[in-house]
Design an enzyme around this catalytic site. Structure first.
Site, short mmCIF file in Angstrom:
data_model
loop_
_atom_site.label_atom_id
_atom_site.label_comp_id
_atom_site.label_asym_id
_atom_site.label_seq_id
_atom_site.Cartn_x
_atom_site.Cartn_y
_atom_site.Cartn_z
N GLY A 92 24.50 16.46 79.03
CA GLY A 92 24.21 17.85 79.35
C GLY A 92 24.84 18.87 78.43
O GLY A 92 24.18 19.79 77.96
N HIS A 93 26.13 18.73 78.17
CA HIS A 93 26.81 19.81 77.45
C HIS A 93 26.52 19.81 75.96
O HIS A 93 26.97 20.70 75.23
CB HIS A 93 28.32 19.78 77.72
CG HIS A 93 29.09 18.77 76.94
ND1 HIS A 93 29.82 19.09 75.82
CD2 HIS A 93 29.28 17.45 77.14
CE1 HIS A 93 30.42 18.01 75.35
NE2 HIS A 93 30.11 17.00 76.14
N THR A 114 27.95 10.77 96.10
CA THR A 114 26.95 11.81 96.37
C THR A 114 26.67 12.60 95.10
O THR A 114 27.59 13.07 94.43
CB THR A 114 27.45 12.75 97.48
OG1 THR A 114 27.72 11.98 98.64
CG2 THR A 114 26.41 13.81 97.79
N CYS A 151 43.94 14.08 63.83
CA CYS A 151 45.34 14.48 63.81
C CYS A 151 46.13 13.66 64.82
O CYS A 151 45.78 13.62 66.00
CB CYS A 151 45.47 15.97 64.14
SG CYS A 151 47.17 16.58 64.07
#
Length: 388
Positions: free
Chosen positions: A211-212, A248, A335
């Site tokens: 989604g993101h 759920t 890093c």
């Protein structure tokens, strides 16, 4: 195409890190809102309060399926792309009727895939083959063919690399995999919504959508599971998601992902061309401002239209970006305790350390503009001139 400025980007740095995460499209927020306010019911409930959430899940499944050319019933919602990858890989391996299963992947996969494979090696004695890549980050299908064994149950190869944008030859890989009787999982987190993705054309038995990475919120993803694929669940519970993922469902997030998928499907094509042109303009501007110092990585491979990995000679990527806080982007280094080392992806491609450490990743998206490109090129060139 939604051309209005995104409120989260107003008055902030030029955002060139869309491969890391995307702003949530306001249209996605609007689609989610009813399931955070009025329609609160459990989608598994048989009474009136459960019906609207249940219907919303059905619609979202169909929308995600339509984006990738899959039936709605094949879509399993998960809490992240990492979970979807784990469900695909661990699920196939532990569900296989093989004494010591064998998995094949490649060295530039996302850590969600690589760490799942390593855990299966460590905890379950699974054999894993990690295929090398060429200087553009592309897997050689002939090396896959040579690595397959009678115990190979799964091949997992990403559609597009998050650092370089390199596209893998997934259809060729699928053909070889299926001829040997194994399944193919494809992590399409970076590809879905940016380029056309079709599970049938790719030949993917399992495919991850996140989604993101496509203007929906974090915390929602989906796994396409083809007919007949046997999976051991990662999360056990009450039989939700056709028994493949207990718990759920988060209806609001699923509705958000579904809407994001619909918007991406509607805007593919024109958006690809616009962003591809901006990426090429950005490379040209940088090259003109820094003659002989800018090298595009993976330039010989097919790549995502939005992704530009460049090495700027005479710089360190992390220092270069630190000098231009007006730009939000990523480096080609990792890093650890303050020490920077070349990213595993660039190292696997054979970039020598100095060039890898001089790499920055500039990734564009829905709200990128020509002004952003002009501003970024000027600021990066100025900082690079000073650092040399």
């Amino acid at each position: 195409m939604n051309t209005a400025e995104h409120p989260a980007l107003a008055d902030g740095p030029v955002y060139l890190d869309y491969n890391a995460t995307t702003p949530v499209d306001p249209r996605v927020v609007d689609a989610m809102s009813p399931y955070l306010t009025r329609y609160f019911g459990n989608p598994s409930s048989d009474h009136a309060y459960g019906a609207p959430p249940g219907d919303a899940l059905d619609i979202a499944r169909a929308q995600v399926g339509a984006l990738i050319g899959a039936d709605a019933g094949t879509i399993v919602f998960t809490g992240s792309g990492s979970e979807a990858d784990q469900l695909a890989i661990r699920g196939v391996v532990l569900g296989a009727d093989v004494r010591r299963p064998h998995v094949i992947t490649q060295v530039t996969e996302h850590p969600a895939v690589l760490e799942t494979c390593r855990s299966l090696e460590r905890l379950h004695g699974v054999r894993v083959t990690y295929l090398p890549v060429d200087t553009d980050g592309v897997v050689d299908p002939s090396q896959l063919a040579a690595a397959l064994t009678d115990d190979t149950v799964l091949v997992t190869v990403m559609a597009a690399n998050n650092e370089t944008g390199t596209l893998q030859p997934v259809p060729q890989i699928a053909h070889i995999t299926h001829a040997h009787g194994a399944l193919l999982h494809c992590d399409a987190a970076q590809a879905a919504g940016k380029i056309p993705v079709d599970v049938a054309e790719l030949g993917a038995d399992l495919l991850t959508v996140v989604g993101h990475k496509m203007y929906a919120p974090k915390g929602i993803a989906a796994l396409h599971v083809g007919d007949g694929v046997r999976l051991e669940p990662v999360i056990y519970g009450g039989g939700q998601e056709n028994g493949r993922r207990g718990g759920t469902e988060n209806v609001a997030l699923a509705a958000g992902l579904g809407t994001a998928a619909r918007l991406a499907a509607d805007e593919l094509g024109d958006s690809d061309e616009r962003i591809d042109a901006l990426r090429d303009q950005l490379l040209m501007d940088l090259s003109q401002r820094l003659p002989g110092r800018v090298t595009a990585n993976a330039a010989g491979a097919a790549r995502l239209p939005n992704t530009l990995s460049v090495s700027v000679e005479g710089t360190r990527g992390h220092q270069l970006l630190a000098a231009v806080p007006e730009i939000a982007a990523s480096t080609g280094s990792a890093c650890h305790s303050g020490q920077h080392s070349p990213s595993p992806v660039l190292a696997a491609m054979g970039l020598e350390p100095t060039r890898a450490l001089a790499t920055i990743r500039l990734s564009l998206g829905r709200w990128s503009t020509p002004k952003d490109v002009d501003t970024a090129a000027a600021l990066i060139a100025r900082a690079a001139a000073v650092s040399r």
